[in-house]
Design a protein around this motif. Structure first.
Motif, short mmCIF file in Angstrom:
data_model
loop_
_atom_site.label_atom_id
_atom_site.label_comp_id
_atom_site.label_asym_id
_atom_site.label_seq_id
_atom_site.Cartn_x
_atom_site.Cartn_y
_atom_site.Cartn_z
N UNK A 63 0.82 -1.21 0.00
CA UNK A 63 0.00 0.00 0.00
C UNK A 63 0.85 1.25 0.00
N UNK A 64 2.00 1.22 0.69
CA UNK A 64 2.85 2.41 0.67
C UNK A 64 3.45 2.60 -0.71
N UNK A 65 3.78 1.51 -1.37
CA UNK A 65 4.29 1.61 -2.74
C UNK A 65 3.26 2.16 -3.68
N UNK A 119 3.18 -3.71 -13.07
CA UNK A 119 4.54 -4.23 -13.03
C UNK A 119 5.45 -3.26 -12.26
N UNK A 120 5.30 -1.97 -12.51
CA UNK A 120 6.08 -0.96 -11.78
C UNK A 120 5.72 -0.97 -10.30
N UNK A 143 8.44 -4.79 -4.08
CA UNK A 143 9.51 -5.74 -3.78
C UNK A 143 10.73 -5.01 -3.23
N UNK A 144 11.07 -3.88 -3.83
CA UNK A 144 12.22 -3.11 -3.36
C UNK A 144 11.98 -2.59 -1.94
N UNK A 145 10.76 -2.09 -1.67
CA UNK A 145 10.43 -1.60 -0.33
C UNK A 145 10.48 -2.73 0.70
N UNK A 146 9.97 -3.91 0.32
CA UNK A 146 9.97 -5.05 1.25
C UNK A 146 11.40 -5.49 1.54
#
Length: 91
Positions: free
Chosen positions: A10-12, A63-64, A70-73
């Motif tokens: 959700x933040x992403x 996709x973005x 994934x990067x945030x996680x």
């Protein structure tokens, strides 16, 4: 773990949507119809809420969104691992 990924998702999304809205569209060639991408809708439950919200984005936007999540996680997990192991940092 699930809540962490959901929070990252959700933040992403909150970060991704305003950035996508700021892109300036390029002018299409005269007489050419731009191809419309099909919207894909997903129901996401924001952190702190029990109500799911519906988000409709194109395949490239999803996709973005997934890449950002994934990067945030990964970043959150690496920060947690560094903070949780002070003994390992001493060695």
């Amino acid at each position: 773990m699930f809540r962490l990924l959901l929070a990252a998702a959700t933040s992403g999304l909150l970060v991704c949507l305003p950035a996508a809205a700021q892109d300036t569209p390029t002018a299409p060639a005269p007489g050419a119809q731009p191809a419309k991408e099909k919207k894909i809708c997903r129901r996401l439950v924001p952190t702190g809420s029990m109500m799911a919200k519906r988000f409709c984005l194109t395949e490239t936007e999803w996709a973005e969104f997934n890449d950002l999540n994934e990067a945030d996680a990964r970043a959150a997990l690496s920060r947690r691992n560094l903070a949780a192991s002070p003994r390992e940092r001493e060695n």
